[in-house]
Design a protein around this motif. Structure first.
Motif, short mmCIF file in Angstrom:
data_model
loop_
_atom_site.label_atom_id
_atom_site.label_comp_id
_atom_site.label_asym_id
_atom_site.label_seq_id
_atom_site.Cartn_x
_atom_site.Cartn_y
_atom_site.Cartn_z
N LYS A 220 0.59 -1.12 -0.02
CA LYS A 220 0.00 -0.16 -0.10
C LYS A 220 0.87 1.22 0.07
CE LYS A 220 -4.31 -1.72 2.02
NZ LYS A 220 -5.15 -1.80 3.01
N MET B 217 1.91 1.85 -3.48
CA MET B 217 0.90 2.36 -4.49
C MET B 217 0.40 3.72 -3.81
SD MET B 217 0.46 0.27 -6.53
CE MET B 217 -1.17 1.02 -7.26
N ASN B 218 0.92 4.19 -2.78
CA ASN B 218 0.65 5.76 -2.26
C ASN B 218 -0.84 5.60 -1.64
OD1 ASN B 218 1.15 8.04 -1.67
ND2 ASN B 218 0.27 9.03 -3.27
N LEU B 219 -1.22 4.51 -1.16
CA LEU B 219 -2.49 4.44 -0.46
C LEU B 219 -2.32 4.80 0.84
CD1 LEU B 219 -4.07 0.93 -2.31
CD2 LEU B 219 -4.55 3.35 -2.70
N ASN C 139 -7.49 5.32 -6.36
CA ASN C 139 -6.23 5.80 -5.97
C ASN C 139 -5.12 4.96 -6.39
OD1 ASN C 139 -6.30 8.22 -4.02
ND2 ASN C 139 -8.09 6.89 -3.30
N ARG D 284 -5.55 12.66 -5.68
CA ARG D 284 -6.80 12.56 -4.62
C ARG D 284 -7.43 13.65 -4.91
NH1 ARG D 284 -5.08 9.41 0.89
NH2 ARG D 284 -4.17 7.68 -0.18
N THR E 184 -6.42 6.86 4.77
CA THR E 184 -5.81 5.89 4.37
C THR E 184 -6.60 4.68 4.08
OG1 THR E 184 -5.58 5.00 6.61
CG2 THR E 184 -3.82 6.23 5.86
N PHE E 185 -6.11 3.76 3.14
CA PHE E 185 -7.09 2.90 2.52
C PHE E 185 -6.43 1.37 2.91
CE2 PHE E 185 -7.53 6.21 -0.21
CZ PHE E 185 -8.81 6.61 0.01
#
Lengths: 290, 201
Positions: A47, A50-52, B62, B68, B200-201
């Motif tokens: 993550k 992936m810049n999440l 994303n 974003r 954040t995800f």
């Protein structure tokens, strides 16, 4: 060869888990397998790539570029496959293509239909009717249709039957033939890696234990079996972890030469599989002090 | 970015089939034209949020080459675009049923929609997924139900404000309200941007 992905001193803290000062490089043109037990931090690392997720400190660079200024340029060049289905469940592949395709400058419809045909996927059925394997194939078809230079996959083989796993690995091998692509994928099914990985990065409890070529891993690590009387506080230093049984000990070493020098012919040295290495490390370094 | 806005229509192909009967229901029930415009405007943007509040959707968006900022901009610009289209459609439907409506009705409908969107859009990114659509929909119905009564009550009792408003000339009043609403929308946009950047995800 340069590095496609570079993590420098990356730290990310969560309530009950953290990644500490990780340095990880993914080499261009190779397949790197990212292994570690469930919860070791593989998905978190992916993550961050992936810049999440943003690291608390440290630097994440892809293709030498920084997400702060070049986010779009970086993501144009990545194909991603995640563990779960991230595509809209209610839509069919045609509609998903309509949404995802225009996002990429280099999206190639012909290529997409080629993979759809190769994977025998239905274009007009909703994703939610797909089996796990089909969802995986669909994600892969989408990831491959914009000529990505780097393919990042999080547990792509989890939950797949052995036949499809083999098919997938064959396909990945085929993709690597032109030499320009890089594949980085996490898995806890290590037998997948013996076949296709060039490099193995091993993560444990948020720490990178090693990132070696598969050749180096087989050269450096070995299983050692011998009688318990051979172990003392000095000789134990040759091992990462030791399992004792009444009949003798079995241990993992990362220094075959030292073992040979110390024990000579009194022990049996065998090749350690990636699974052996993962299992022994799970026991932890501290175990050999006992 | 245009693709992100167009995505709403692809996602809602089926829901769009009930869009027309949905508007017609309000028209046949003789709802106030302003209310018809308001509900018509709400339909597409809020339906999209039913998808967008899911973590998977955010992971997907994303991971694609979007920033974003663009994702949020597409929500706010998309809402305006779909509002204009929906109001156009609703006007046609009203016209076809020979119901009278004025530009003021359109202005009120659009204004109320923008205010409602300003307050609710950030909530979709602040709260946990799964609840917020329901919360917003219920609060909308409640407001639509008791809102007018509250306004009438306030108008009757807070004479200072009503006097002030009635003393304004029409152009001043319209411009003033428009400026306030646009300012609200802009503040909401900026807020959502900040919230989404930290997510954040």
């Amino acid at each position: 060869m340069g590095n496609v992905v570079e993590l420098k001193n990356v730290t990310k803290k969560f309530k009950d888990f953290s990644i500490k000062n990780m340095d990880l490089q993914v080499k261009q043109g190779f397949v790197t397998g990212f292994i570690g037990a469930n919860g070791a931090g593989k998905s978190t690392t992916i993550k961050m790539m992936m810049n999440l997720l943003k690291p608390d400190s440290g630097e994440v660079k892809l293709f030498g570029l920084d997400y702060k200024t070049e986010e779009k340029a970086i993501k144009e060049r990545i194909g991603f496959v995640y563990d779960g289905n991230v595509f809209f469940e209610g839509l069919n592949l045609k509609d998903i293509k309509r949404i995802v395709g225009p996002a990429y400058k280099r999206w190639d419809d012909t290529l997409f239909y080629h993979y759809i045909e190769q994977f025998e996927l239905p274009l007009n059925k909703a994703m939610k009717t797909f089996s796990k394997g089909m969802k995986m194939k669909a994600s892969l078809a989408i990831a491959l249709s914009h000529n990505a230079e780097l393919i990042i996959m999080d547990e792509p083989t989890a939950g797949l039957d052995p036949i499809f796993r083999r098919e997938l690995l064959d396909l990945l091998q085929e993709l690597m033939l032109d030499g320009s692509r890089t594949i980085f994928f996490s898995t806890h099914i290590t037998i997948d890696l013996d076949r296709i990985a060039d490099y193995i990065a091993f993560l444990q409890n948020g720490e990178l234990v090693f990132n070696h070529s598969i050749h180096d891993v087989t050269e450096n690590y070995a299983l050692v079996k011998g009688g318990r009387e051979l172990l003392d506080s000095d000789t134990k230093k040759a091992f990462v972890h030791i399992d004792r049984a009444s009949t003798g000990f079995e241990a993992l070493t990362n220094n075959i030469k030292l073992v040979k020098d110390t024990f000579g012919d009194t022990v049996i040295i065998e090749r350690a599989s990636l699974e052996d290495i993962m299992n022994y490390f799970k026991g932890g370094f501290t175990a050999c002090l006992i | 970015m245009f693709n992100l806005i167009r995505r709403d229509v692809i996602l809602q192909k089926r829901q769009l089939l009930i869009f027309i009967p949905f508007i017609l229901f309000f028209i046949i029930m003789n709802a106030h034209p302003a209310l018809t415009f308001l509900v018509a405007s709400i339909f597409i943007p809020f339906n999209t949020y039913a998808y967008d509040e899911k973590a998977e959707t955010n992971i997907l968006l994303n991971s694609l080459p979007y920033t974003r900022k663009e994702i949020i901009a597409s929500r706010y610009l998309g809402a305006i675009i779909y509002m204009v289209l929906s109001i156009g459609l609703a006007s046609l439907a009203l016209f076809a049923f020979q119901k009278n409506f004025t530009m003021t009705d359109i202005a009120i409908g659009a204004g109320l929609f923008l205010v409602f969107a300003s307050f609710t859009f950030p909530l979709f990114y602040i709260f946990k997924p799964g609840y917020i659509s329901t919360v917003v929909m219920i609060s909308f119905l409640l407001l639509a139900g008791i809102g007018p009564a509250i306004v009438t009550f306030l108008a009757d009792h807070l004479t200072v404000i009503t006097d002030f408003i009635t003393n304004l000339t029409m152009p001043t009043l319209y411009t003033g309200v428009a400026v306030v609403i646009l300012a609200l929308y802009a503040i909401s946009w900026v807020t959502t941007n900040i919230v989404y950047h930290r997510k954040t995800f």
